[in-house]
Design a protein around this motif. Structure first.
Motif, PDB file in Angstrom:
ATOM      1  N   VAL A 226      -2.992  37.472   4.145  1.00  0.00           N
ATOM      2  CA  VAL A 226      -2.890  36.241   3.354  1.00  0.00           C
ATOM      3  C   VAL A 226      -1.561  35.539   3.625  1.00  0.00           C
ATOM      4  O   VAL A 226      -1.508  34.310   3.753  1.00  0.00           O
ATOM      5  CB  VAL A 226      -3.045  36.553   1.856  1.00  0.00           C
ATOM      6  N   THR A 227      -0.487  36.310   3.731  1.00  0.00           N
ATOM      7  CA  THR A 227       0.832  35.724   3.996  1.00  0.00           C
ATOM      8  C   THR A 227       0.874  35.052   5.361  1.00  0.00           C
ATOM      9  O   THR A 227       1.357  33.922   5.505  1.00  0.00           O
ATOM     10  CB  THR A 227       1.920  36.808   3.908  1.00  0.00           C
ATOM     11  N   THR A 230      -1.199  31.904   5.318  1.00  0.00           N
ATOM     12  CA  THR A 230      -0.493  30.829   4.607  1.00  0.00           C
ATOM     13  C   THR A 230       0.583  30.217   5.483  1.00  0.00           C
ATOM     14  O   THR A 230       0.750  28.990   5.525  1.00  0.00           O
ATOM     15  CB  THR A 230       0.130  31.378   3.312  1.00  0.00           C
ATOM     16  N   THR A 231       1.319  31.054   6.190  1.00  0.00           N
ATOM     17  CA  THR A 231       2.368  30.555   7.078  1.00  0.00           C
ATOM     18  C   THR A 231       1.790  29.689   8.190  1.00  0.00           C
ATOM     19  O   THR A 231       2.332  28.630   8.523  1.00  0.00           O
ATOM     20  CB  THR A 231       3.161  31.728   7.685  1.00  0.00           C
ATOM     21  N   LEU A 234       0.804  26.359   6.659  1.00  0.00           N
ATOM     22  CA  LEU A 234       1.980  25.520   6.411  1.00  0.00           C
ATOM     23  C   LEU A 234       2.495  24.892   7.701  1.00  0.00           C
ATOM     24  O   LEU A 234       2.911  23.728   7.717  1.00  0.00           O
ATOM     25  CB  LEU A 234       3.093  26.362   5.781  1.00  0.00           C
ATOM     26  N   TYR A 317       6.400  32.793  -1.618  1.00  0.00           N
ATOM     27  CA  TYR A 317       6.685  33.915  -0.718  1.00  0.00           C
ATOM     28  C   TYR A 317       7.260  35.108  -1.478  1.00  0.00           C
ATOM     29  O   TYR A 317       7.052  36.264  -1.066  1.00  0.00           O
ATOM     30  CB  TYR A 317       7.613  33.466   0.416  1.00  0.00           C
TER      31      TYR A 317
END
Length: 330
Positions: A226-227, A230-231, A234, A317
């Motif tokens: 997920v991180t 998301t990055t 973005l 974050y």
């Protein structure tokens, strides 16, 4: 503090210092909590080079924190010297540290991912300095030598080749001489290693990346997935909003931005198609995301209350980090 004071703060070196302390502390806590990276694997052209490059423990942790700080400083000086964002800010360094701290598995184990990000930034320095300089063969040679040397430890470095071959044209230095300089740079480490027999031929391997879907094998990997997703989102979202602003720049700064844009696209594709080796790409992805988002808030969205969006990203974050820690210890 007034809105204007908060806006100045998030672009200042003081904010970078605060975010670096937060990230360093998060990495240290993660190491004590027992956060681990995926199992080591052989991935370099020299088949005795394995991940991680330094065994887990205090040495790996502190070395990783140190090299992440070096990368953050290079991001500051990249903008200070060449000013590709057309605005002075230090936000990219702070965001990079926060993004790295949010994925402690990437930072606790020092591997080739940090080296890939470091080499990419150094190559950008070399090619930016060569803009319209048809005699800058030394810089081209050195850039491709660094990529070739790193490929001995991890073939993930080879994703940089199309980026920087295209960058030769973007920097207006593409010619037969520049191509030959790049090829000589690629060959030099192997001439040194194979010529005197430092590395025997039977220790060489070349495994093509395996296309793997973007999914988590275990519940522990869900926060990381997920991180990373998301990055990547973005990075793309910030680039789309930056695009119109970039069109207003002169040819030199459009060229600088196009190198960053191509690098961002390539690393997102690498993460998506070669997810089994995502640890090798995360630091470089974080570099690209930090540069794109910092450009967005330094040159496009400069309203006084824009700091709220930046602080919101930092908070998100932090939540990703806490999710990772809770998942690990539960």
């Amino acid at each position: 503090m007034r809105h204007a004071d908060w806006l100045r703060f998030i672009h200042s070196r003081n904010a970078v210092g605060v975010m670096t302390l937060m990230a360093g502390g998060a990495m240290w806590v993660a190491s004590k909590a027992g956060v681990t990276a995926p199992a080591p694997y052989t991935c370099g052209i020299i088949n005795t080079v394995t991940q991680p490059l330094i065994a887990s423990g205090a040495t790996s942790l502190y070395f990783s924190i140190g090299i992440n700080i070096v990368i953050a400083l290079l991001l500051i000086y990249l903008n200070k010297i060449f000013n590709p964002m057309r605005a002075m800010t230090n936000l990219q360094a702070g965001l990079f540290m926060i993004m790295q701290g949010a994925l402690p598995a990437s930072a606790v184990w020092f591997g080739s991912g940090e080296l890939l990000a470091l080499v990419a930034i150094l190559c950008i320095f070399l090619l930016y300095a060569s803009y319209s300089d048809t005699g800058a063969m030394r810089n081209i040679f050195l850039a491709f030598l660094l990529i070739s040397a790193l490929s001995a430890a991890d073939t993930a470095a080879l994703i940089l080749l199309p980026v920087f071959w295209l960058a030769l044209a973007q920097m207006r230095i593409f010619s037969l001489r520049s191509v030959l300089a790049s090829l000589l740079g690629l060959a030099t480490p192997w001439i040194i290693l194979l010529g005197p027999g430092i590395v025997p031929l039977d220790r060489l391997q070349f495994t093509m990346p395996k296309v793997a879907s973007f999914f988590a094998d275990t519940p522990d990997e869900v926060p990381m997935l997920v991180t990373v997703a998301t990055t990547a989102f973005l990075t793309v979202a910030a680039w789309l909003q930056n695009a119109m602003k970039i069109l207003s720049y002169n040819a030199r700064f459009r060229a600088f931005q196009s190198v960053l844009s191509v690098l961002s696209l390539v690393v997102i594709l690498a993460v998506t198609l070669d997810y089994t080796r995502v640890m090798a790409y995360i630091p470089l992805l974080d570099c690209c995301a930090a540069m794109q988002v910092a450009h967005l808030f330094a040159a496009v969205h400069r309203r006084e209350k824009s700091y709220i969006a930046v602080l919101s990203l930092v908070f998100i974050y932090i939540l990703f980090y806490l999710w990772t820690i809770i998942t690990c210890i539960s």
